[in-house]
Each structure stands twice: as C-alpha cells, then as structure tokens.
Design an enzyme around this catalytic site. Structure first.
Site, short mmCIF file in Angstrom:
data_model
loop_
_atom_site.label_atom_id
_atom_site.label_comp_id
_atom_site.label_asym_id
_atom_site.label_seq_id
_atom_site.Cartn_x
_atom_site.Cartn_y
_atom_site.Cartn_z
N LYS A 11 -23.99 -5.65 1.92
CA LYS A 11 -24.63 -6.78 1.59
C LYS A 11 -25.68 -6.88 2.41
CE LYS A 11 -23.12 -11.60 2.38
NZ LYS A 11 -24.09 -11.90 3.39
N LYS A 46 -38.66 -4.65 1.80
CA LYS A 46 -39.05 -5.31 2.84
C LYS A 46 -39.77 -4.06 3.85
CE LYS A 46 -35.42 -7.40 4.36
NZ LYS A 46 -34.38 -7.02 3.08
N ASP A 55 -27.50 -4.42 -2.55
CA ASP A 55 -26.36 -4.10 -3.40
C ASP A 55 -26.94 -3.10 -4.63
OD1 ASP A 55 -24.14 -4.41 -4.81
OD2 ASP A 55 -24.08 -6.55 -4.64
#
Lengths: 413, 251
Positions: free
Chosen positions: B13, B44, B131
């Site tokens: 997660k 990111k 995920d």
C-alpha cells in the site's frame, strides 16, 4: 516539423508486417485490436487477400474489455477458434490498445499453447512501429520456433530467400524472377520466407547452403540460421545485369566457403570511382555529365541493390534514402536513414533525379526527373499499373527509355 | 549478466514504507559485498532518494522524452550510498498520460540497453508503486524481470486489503510464469493483534512473514535527514532487522 507526415503517406505498420510475413504459413493470426484494423490490412496492404486462403483475424476488443484488461476473453476466443480451425500455430499480435494497457501477449500465447497444444507466439507490436520491424519480428520468431533440430546440408546446392513479402516486392513476378536467377546459378530452391513456401519447408531452412536476404525484415532470421546452422547470408536483390552477376558470385562463394555475411552492394565502388570503364553509351554518358546523384528512396536492401545496379551498369552516381527500419550493415557509406518527412524534404532540395514511390512526387522539386518505384507498403494498390518487376526491367530502359513519370499526377495533382 | 542474480519486486500500500525498506535492504546487501541495483517503479521517482542524500536523479522516462533513444545507461543509472546502482523509471505528469504504460516502457528500455549485462548486479530490487492497479504495475513481476514478489504490510486493515489484492494478482498470474510470492514483510504500526492479522493473511496465501521492522523513531528521524537509517544508525535494532530480512531473502 518532427514526427509529422503532412504531405505524403505513412508506411504500413508493424502489425501488418507480421500478418504479411505469416500470411501463407497456415497459422491462426489474430490482431488484438478494435474491429476495423483487419480491413485496413486486407484493403491496403495485402494483395493476396482475395486469391489465397489465410486465417488472419481481428479480436475486436471492446472498450470495456480493454478497460478491464479482460485477457480471458481473448484466450477463450483464440482457444475456441484454434480447436475448430486446427492451425499450424497461433500468432497473437499487439496493437495500440493492448500496448497502452500493457497486455502481455507472449504470456497469453503461452496459456493458449498450454490449453491447445498448438505452438503459439505473442508479438509485442503496437501499431506505431513500421512494417519492417513487424516482418523482422515474425520471420525471426518463425525461424527460432520452427527451423530447429539437427539437419545436414542438402546434397545439391540450395538457397533460401529471406525477407520476401508483397509489402516490399508486390505480386509482380519479382519473387519468381529471383528464383529463376538462383536456379541459373545452380541452386535448388530452398525455403522462401515468406512467399510460396510452407511452414514445413521453412522448418528445413537449415539444409540450405546460403541465405539470400532481400530486405531488412529477413536479416534477423538469417542471423538465427547463421548461429544455429552456420549458414552464411548475403543481402541483395539481383537487379540489373552487372549487379546480378556480382551478387551471384558472392552467393556462390558464400555457399562454397560457408563463411561470408555481407550486403553485396557494400563492395560496389561509387560511380565515377577510379578503374571504372563501362562500354560507351550516349544516353548514359549524357546522364553521367550531371553531377547530382539519383536519389533512390525505399527499403534498404531493395533500394541499395537498385542503386548499386544503376551505378555498376550505367555509372550514374546514386544515394539511398531509407525511411524505414534498417541497420548500417545494410547501407552503403553515403546512404542515409530518413525516418522523418522533413528529412526527405531536406534531402530532395536541389535534387535532379529521384527514383521513389510516386506519392513522394509531392516533395520533389518540379524541375527534377522522377522515376516511379511504387512501394506497396507505402502506397498500397494505388500504383499497381506501373508497379513492375524491376529484376526483369533493363535498367537503361528504365532510366533512359522514356518511363519518366508525368508530373502533377500525384494525389494532389 | 550475472546468471545467479536474484531479482525481487517489492509491493505494498502507498506510504507503507516500501522505499524505506528497499533502500535499507539494498544497503544491507551491499554490506555483504553484493552489487545491488534498485529500480524505482513509481512516477514520483523517490525510491532511491535516501540512498542519494535526498538528491533526485534523471528518470528513464523523462530522459527518453527529452532525448528519445539518444542516451546511455550512465545517464540514468547513478551510484548511491554503498555503491548501490540507483535507477528511477519515472512517469508522466500528475493527472496526465499513463503511469502503468510508462513503467513498462522504462523497464523495456533499460533491458534493451542491456542494463543487467552492463552492471551485472547480484541483486535487483524493483520498488513498485502502491498497488497492482493496471497492467503496467505487474510489469516487474513478468517473465524476465523479478523472480519473487515481497509485499510490505502493517496490521492496519487498509494495508492488509491492499496486500491481499497484490497477493491475489501474483497468484492469478501463476499460469503465466510470472514471479512467485516470496512472502510478506511486516512493517509494524503497533495496532492491536498486528502480528496475528498478518499471519492470517499469510495463511490465506500459503505464505509467511519473511521479515519485520518495528515502529521506530530512528526511521522517522533518518527520513527527515534524507538518509537511510542503515547509514545513520547502523548498529540499531532496526538495522539488524533489515540484515535479518536480507539473509532471509538472499540466502
């Protein structure tokens, strides 16, 4: 502007290159894409469609199947069709939709093979690559998968022809002319990848003494056969009397010694080089006075062979401009890759003589002489009437015999 | 390439501590003399920051966008702490493009440029975004990439749901010859019955807890200082936990 084709056409895509290369091999060929892509292929890129049976299909993936990544539907459909049609193999070909959602077609093909027992291959095409890449992928995969096992050389010298598809050679008799040339050299027909040969014949490709690579699409398959069986390859198309003889010598040498891999035209000296003394010919000598080279546009092996033939026979300087996939080993020094329309516009600036697909006339100066070399992968069937088997056309007749294309008859004319 | 190299993909997660654990694991393996490559698979592009003192590196996708194919591996593979080879796949601008497709393209490009042969790593760690939300994020577990998948989870319900979802995907991909589930990594949040809950999750997937880390102020402090706790607190209990994890994964 880069990556924009504003004035001419685009070349056929990688998925259609795969279909074309596999068309005659008895496989169940499925493009995994929305309905409609198959008609583009059959209408514009497959001249065999109405005269020859082939199991080329589209999966007709729907919006919701794409969003949900429903590979099971594709697997069920292919397994069901394969059980009914009993193909020699199945081929699952990628396209823009599976590319964007990351469908793992090699893995899906593995499941199909597991369920049906039929050899299955997944091709990571995406519809954005060129047909040259597709032919290369397909012939390499077929060679890797089926041309294996222990085999000895055939008793009589034999030759495979690799990279022959209608996308580069149309259905104008070129294939038969190449075989006649090979037989005149004393070679028995081996496998042709992939026009006129069965999958069984291709599976015996290791028996041949030499491989003739007639397009970039055949290079990787020839390399696999070289690694697997030590078969040498020579690249070239037997255009013109002098170049056909030279190519023939190299092929015979390679078949005899088993150790030469090269593009035959790379050793042809540029026109005007020292030591060249062709027989007198007024038309040719008049043309030779012009300094601007004949620009030949198209697939690398086809165009460079044609250019070398013109140089050897007519002593006219040439330069090849190759807008599709190739490698340096398949070009002569001074030839260029021109993947962008802008590259061609720049190269044509000031050109006096150009031999290319008629659709390129839009980019060529009005003052230049233009010689039609229709290319099925670029203009489809539009120029079928002037699409000739150049292996059998005398070069001086082509260049000097009044076959200059009329100006202003292109799509915008 | 090193034929014996072990390649793992780490999922879990968002915010559960994957990058922190991956970077620490890379350093623990480097301590053992192994050549390690860590590949961040998240738009990111922050997987390897703690290995590079907070400095970002040029991502594969941004470099491709700018230079097409005209770049070398050295432009996108930079060395970090412990000699770890750091790579970030990168991704599209937030809200635009397709991040999943980007991961596929970046990993295929690295492979096509021969990254595994060029650096010949003993261990490759793919640090993957939260995920398995689409086809792209399953790429690291596909044939030719990771051999095993490890899932980071705490005992928090949302974390366990995400971990179960990922484990289900790994199980569903079994027939495709993808990576196998290696185990779960418990990153404790000290919720009630935490270990029991994660053990129950393991039971559902016939798996095990491969290693675990405590809830730790030292880890938070190291993150605030832009470094891995393995570097700042090499003798801590947390560092020992990661070394144990490294031994469990890379025997």
């Amino acid at each position: 502007m880069r990556q924009v084709t504003g004035l001419t056409s685009t070349y056929s895509s990688d998925e259609f290159g795969i279909c074309s290369a596999l068309f005659e091999l008895g496989g169940l060929v499925v493009m995994h894409d929305a309905s409609g892509c198959n008609s583009t292929y059959t209408t514009h890129d497959e001249p065999r469609w109405y005269d020859m049976d082939s199991m080329v299909y589209i999966s007709a993936v729907s919006e919701i199947e794409a969003i949900m990544g429903d590979d099971d539907k594709l697997i069920r459909d292919v397994v069901s069709a394969a059980r009914e049609l009993k193909p020699r193999f199945t081929a699952l070909i990628g396209a823009p939709i599976p590319y964007m959602i990351g469908t793992d077609l090699p893995a899906v093909a593995g499941i199909v093979e597991e369920e049906t027992g039929i050899p299955s291959i997944g091709f990571p095409a995406n519809g954005m690559g060129l047909y040259t890449k597709g032919i290369s992928m397909a012939l390499a995969a077929v060679t890797e998968r089926f041309a294996q096992g222990e085999t000895g050389r055939s008793r009589e010298p034999s030759m495979n022809v690799i990279g022959l598809t209608p996308l580069d050679f149309s259905l104008n008799g070129t294939a038969e002319s190449i075989w006649r040339w090979a037989e005149a050299l004393g070679f028995r027909r081996g496998a042709c990848m992939a026009m006129g040969s069965s999958l069984d014949e291709i599976s015996r490709a290791g028996e041949a003494h030499v491989n003739l690579v007639v397009s970039y699409g055949g290079l990787e398959a020839a390399r696999i056969l070289e690694r697997r069986y030590g078969t040498p390859w020579i690249a070239g198309v037997p255009f013109g009397k002098a170049f056909a003889e030279r190519l023939g010598q190299l092929v015979l040498e390679a078949a005899g010694t088993g150790g030469r891999e090269m593009a035959a035209y790379r050793s042809v000296p540029r026109a005007g080089a020292a030591g060249r003394d062709p027989a007198p010919n007024p038309a040719r000598d008049a043309a030779r006075g012009k300094e601007s080279p004949l620009l030949v546009v198209g697939e690398s092996v086809y165009s460079a062979s044609f250019a070398a033939a013109v140089e050897l026979e007519l002593n006219i300087p040439t330069r090849v401009l190759c807008p599709v996939d190739t490698e340096d080993v398949l070009l002569r020094e001074g030839d260029r890759r021109t993947p962008e329309e802008d590259d061609l516009i720049e190269a044509f600036r000031g050109a006096e003589r150009v031999a290319a697909d008629p659709l390129f006339r839009q980019l060529v100066p009005e003052t230049a002489e233009f010689f039609d070399l229709p290319h099925e992968a670029f203009s489809g069937r539009i120029y079928d009437r002037v699409n000739r088997n150049m292996v059998d056309v005398p070069l001086d007749g082509f260049i000097f015999g009044g076959t200059k294309a009329p100006r202003g008859k292109g799509p915008r004319g | 390439m090193n034929q014996n190299a072990l390649k793992i993909a780490v999922y879990g997660k968002g915010g559960i501590g994957k990058s922190t654990i991956c970077s620490a694991l890379s350093l623990a393996l480097a301590e053992r003399g192994l050549k390690v490559m860590q590949i961040g698979c998240d738009p990111k592009a922050d997987s390897t920051m703690s290995l590079r003192a907070g400095r970002r590196l040029p991502t594969v996708l941004a470099t491709m966008r700018e230079r097409k194919d005209d770049f070398s591996l050295e432009d996108v593979c930079l060395e970090g702490a412990g000699g770890v080879i750091c790579v970030e796949a990168g991704g599209p601008l937030p809200g635009l493009g397709c991040a999943g497709r980007g991961i596929i393209t970046a990993l295929e490009k690295l492979k096509a440029k021969g990254v595994y042969g060029r650096y010949s790593p003993d261990a490759v760690i793919y640090d993957v975004l939260g995920d398995v939300v689409c086809g792209g994020f399953s790429m690291p577990m596909r044939s030719g990439f990771a051999d095993r998948v490890y899932i980071v989870t705490s005992g928090e319900n949302m974390s366990i749901y995400a971990a179960a979802n990922i484990a289900s995907a790994v199980r569903n991909f079994g027939e495709r010859g993808y990576a196998a589930l290696g185990g779960f990594i418990l990153n404790r949040r000290d919720v009630e019955n935490e270990r029991e809950k994660v053990l129950a999750l393991c039971g559902d997937f016939d798996s095990e807890i491969t290693g675990e880390l405590p809830l730790s102020e030292k880890i938070r402090e190291a993150e605030a200082r832009g470094k891995s706790f393995m570097e700042l607190f090499p003798k801590s209990e947390e560092a020992e936990c990661v070394r144990a994890l490294s031994r469990a994964i890379f025997t």
